[in-house]
Design a protein around this motif. Structure first.
Motif, PDB file in Angstrom:
ATOM      1  N   ALA A   1       0.839  -1.201   0.000  1.00 41.79           N
ATOM      2  CA  ALA A   1       0.000   0.000   0.000  1.00 41.79           C
ATOM      3  C   ALA A   1       0.872   1.248   0.000  1.00 41.79           C
ATOM      4  N   THR A   2       0.398   2.277  -0.663  1.00 45.96           N
ATOM      5  CA  THR A   2       1.052   3.582  -0.559  1.00 45.96           C
ATOM      6  C   THR A   2       0.362   4.369   0.553  1.00 45.96           C
ATOM      7  N   GLY A   3       0.778   5.605   0.756  1.00 51.55           N
ATOM      8  CA  GLY A   3       0.172   6.426   1.803  1.00 51.55           C
ATOM      9  C   GLY A   3       1.144   6.601   2.951  1.00 51.55           C
ATOM     10  N   SER A   4       0.781   7.458   3.891  1.00 51.07           N
ATOM     11  CA  SER A   4       1.705   7.751   4.988  1.00 51.07           C
ATOM     12  C   SER A   4       1.686   6.665   6.066  1.00 51.07           C
ATOM     13  N   SER A   5       0.564   5.944   6.199  1.00 48.98           N
ATOM     14  CA  SER A   5       0.437   4.993   7.312  1.00 48.98           C
ATOM     15  C   SER A   5       1.519   3.903   7.338  1.00 48.98           C
TER      16      SER A   5
ATOM     17  N   ILE B   1      -6.140   2.991   5.517  1.00 49.91           N
ATOM     18  CA  ILE B   1      -7.585   3.224   5.414  1.00 49.91           C
ATOM     19  C   ILE B   1      -7.806   4.727   5.219  1.00 49.91           C
ATOM     20  N   GLY B   2      -8.732   5.080   4.363  1.00 53.31           N
ATOM     21  CA  GLY B   2      -9.047   6.500   4.167  1.00 53.31           C
ATOM     22  C   GLY B   2      -9.952   6.998   5.286  1.00 53.31           C
ATOM     23  N   SER B   3     -10.031   8.303   5.452  1.00 54.69           N
ATOM     24  CA  SER B   3     -10.869   8.850   6.530  1.00 54.69           C
ATOM     25  C   SER B   3     -12.343   8.523   6.289  1.00 54.69           C
TER      26      SER B   3
ATOM     27  N   GLN C   1     -14.025  13.688  -0.951  1.00 53.90           N
ATOM     28  CA  GLN C   1     -13.300  13.590   0.326  1.00 53.90           C
ATOM     29  C   GLN C   1     -11.874  13.065   0.119  1.00 53.90           C
ATOM     30  N   THR C   2     -11.743  12.017  -0.691  1.00 51.99           N
ATOM     31  CA  THR C   2     -10.415  11.444  -0.923  1.00 51.99           C
ATOM     32  C   THR C   2      -9.535  12.419  -1.704  1.00 51.99           C
ATOM     33  N   ARG C   3     -10.122  13.092  -2.674  1.00 50.60           N
ATOM     34  CA  ARG C   3      -9.316  14.060  -3.432  1.00 50.60           C
ATOM     35  C   ARG C   3      -8.839  15.179  -2.495  1.00 50.60           C
TER      36      ARG C   3
ATOM     37  N   GLY D   1     -13.255   5.593   5.206  1.00 50.42           N
ATOM     38  CA  GLY D   1     -13.360   4.137   5.286  1.00 50.42           C
ATOM     39  C   GLY D   1     -12.957   3.415   4.012  1.00 50.42           C
ATOM     40  N   HIS D   2     -12.374   4.135   3.044  1.00 45.95           N
ATOM     41  CA  HIS D   2     -11.973   3.410   1.829  1.00 45.95           C
ATOM     42  C   HIS D   2     -10.712   2.599   2.070  1.00 45.95           C
ATOM     43  N   ILE D   3     -10.589   1.479   1.368  1.00 43.79           N
ATOM     44  CA  ILE D   3      -9.327   0.742   1.337  1.00 43.79           C
ATOM     45  C   ILE D   3      -8.909   0.627  -0.123  1.00 43.79           C
TER      46      ILE D   3
ATOM     47  N   ASP E   1      -8.430  14.901   0.836  1.00 45.55           N
ATOM     48  CA  ASP E   1      -7.407  14.318   1.728  1.00 45.55           C
ATOM     49  C   ASP E   1      -6.069  14.212   1.011  1.00 45.55           C
ATOM     50  N   ASN E   2      -6.092  13.796  -0.245  1.00 49.45           N
ATOM     51  CA  ASN E   2      -4.843  13.525  -0.951  1.00 49.45           C
ATOM     52  C   ASN E   2      -4.230  14.768  -1.603  1.00 49.45           C
ATOM     53  N   SER E   3      -4.966  15.888  -1.563  1.00 50.72           N
ATOM     54  CA  SER E   3      -4.422  17.104  -2.179  1.00 50.72           C
ATOM     55  C   SER E   3      -3.149  17.558  -1.462  1.00 50.72           C
ATOM     56  N   ARG E   4      -2.958  17.082  -0.196  1.00 48.83           N
ATOM     57  CA  ARG E   4      -1.732  17.464   0.520  1.00 48.83           C
ATOM     58  C   ARG E   4      -0.480  16.950  -0.195  1.00 48.83           C
ATOM     59  N   PHE E   5      -0.648  15.884  -0.965  1.00 44.99           N
ATOM     60  CA  PHE E   5       0.503  15.360  -1.712  1.00 44.99           C
ATOM     61  C   PHE E   5       0.722  16.125  -3.019  1.00 44.99           C
ATOM     62  N   PHE E   6      -0.232  16.980  -3.366  1.00 45.38           N
ATOM     63  CA  PHE E   6      -0.140  17.742  -4.616  1.00 45.38           C
ATOM     64  C   PHE E   6      -0.029  19.234  -4.292  1.00 45.38           C
TER      65      PHE E   6
HETATM   66  C1  GLP Z   1      -5.020   6.694  -0.346  1.00 46.82           C
HETATM   67  C2  GLP Z   1      -4.680   5.288  -0.838  1.00 46.82           C
HETATM   68  C3  GLP Z   1      -4.992   4.242   0.178  1.00 46.82           C
HETATM   69  C4  GLP Z   1      -4.497   4.685   1.537  1.00 46.82           C
HETATM   70  C5  GLP Z   1      -5.226   5.919   1.976  1.00 46.82           C
HETATM   71  C6  GLP Z   1      -4.796   6.418   3.334  1.00 46.82           C
HETATM   72  O1  GLP Z   1      -6.213   7.179  -0.831  1.00 46.82           O
HETATM   73  N1  GLP Z   1      -5.286   4.957  -2.073  1.00 46.82           N
HETATM   74  O2  GLP Z   1      -4.407   3.022  -0.223  1.00 46.82           O
HETATM   75  O3  GLP Z   1      -4.711   3.668   2.466  1.00 46.82           O
HETATM   76  O4  GLP Z   1      -4.988   6.932   1.027  1.00 46.82           O
HETATM   77  O5  GLP Z   1      -3.598   7.105   3.234  1.00 46.82           O
HETATM   78  P1  GLP Z   1      -2.722   7.564   4.431  1.00 46.82           P
HETATM   79  O6  GLP Z   1      -2.086   6.362   4.977  1.00 46.82           O
HETATM   80  O7  GLP Z   1      -1.715   8.509   3.832  1.00 46.82           O
HETATM   81  O8  GLP Z   1      -3.621   8.254   5.399  1.00 46.82           O
END
Ligand code: GLP
Length: 258
Positions: free
Chosen positions: A34-38, A132-134, A159-161, A136-138, A163-168
């Protein structure tokens, strides 16, 4: 489902132990990454173990979970680049043994079908690591995803976009709208799953995952049906669990009794 609550260093060590045990039993194991910070602390711990010679991924193989659609090849936030930077570049997988979805493939649907087949042809994932996303996505299986879905193209939730905008660089418009992801059905085929989460931002998703009803509204809840999943979380991510004390008590009193 088992639950372990601890600090980041303890959790990284325990999850890395699961990787070590898998490699010990099966040097050519198949890992789901998995990618992500966790997972970052875990990947760092695994890199240390490889460096010290305690473990080796040289005979193992791996599949990553997901990818953005349309980021140009080599884009620093494409998940292939991220996993290379965060993990693969620090350990000793053979390059050909690590597969990722190609978000710039000419035929994205075929790419997804072929990926699902490649996972099956490998004999299946022995150990899958998940964040896990905030919401609840996996992987990138957003609320409403089918529990039996296989690898495919999906629309990212706002919501995911966000959350992930911090990487962009905080630029929401730079976050792709579409993605490719292993489906919930694909992930459920993994023999063993470890899910890691930390921080208050994950507390609601963790409460739903562990104590909520199974619902595609919180996609991770399908893991309640998985025969071998352990959830590793810190105190903040555990803060909305009503039975946190009992989970700690049961983690400290595993059978056989000491
Ligand atoms: C992204 C990834 C997921 C990841 C999730 C949580 O959307 N697609 O695989 O589990 O974010 O990321 P983070 O661990 O950075 O909070």
């Amino acid at each position: 489902m088992e639950l372990v609550i601890g600090n980041e260093a303890e959790l990284a060590n325990l999850v890395a132990n699961e990787f070590s045990k898998t490699l010990q039993r099966k040097p050519d194991a198949v890992f789901g990454l998995a990618t992500g910070s966790s997972p970052l602390r875990i990947y760092d711990e695994l890199a240390l173990r490889v460096k010290s010679g305690a473990i080796s991924f040289s005979k193992a193989s791996a599949f990553t979970l997901d990818e953005y659609v349309g980021l140009p090849e080599g884009h620093p936030e494409s998940y292939r680049q991220v996993i290379q930077r965060d993990f693969l570049g620090k350990v000793d997988f053979q390059a050909d043994n690590v597969k990722s979805l190609n978000g710039t493939a000419a035929d994205l649907e075929k790419e997804c079908l072929d990926y699902e087949s490649a996972i099956d042809a490998s004999g299946g994932v022995d150990l899958q690591i998940l964040g896990i996303g905030s919401n609840g996505h996996i992987a990138f299986n957003e609320p409403g995803s089918s529990f039996s879905s296989s690898t495919g193209i999906r629309l990212l939730s706002p919501q995911t976009r966000q959350d992930n905008s911090r990487f962009f660089g905080g630029d929401l418009d730079a976050v792709p709208k579409y993605c490719m992801t292993q489906g919930l059905g694909t992930i459920m085929k993994a023999r063993k799953i470890v899910l890691v989460a930390n921080g208050l931002n994950k507390a609601e998703a963790i409460s739903q995952l562990v104590e909520g009803p199974i619902s595609s509204f919180w996609p991770a809840t399908i893991l309640q049906h998985h025969p071998d999943t352990t959830v590793f979380i810190d105190e903040e991510a555990a803060s909305k669990l009503t039975m946190a004390d009992f989970y700690k008590y049961s983690a400290a009193n595993q059978w056989p009794a000491k």
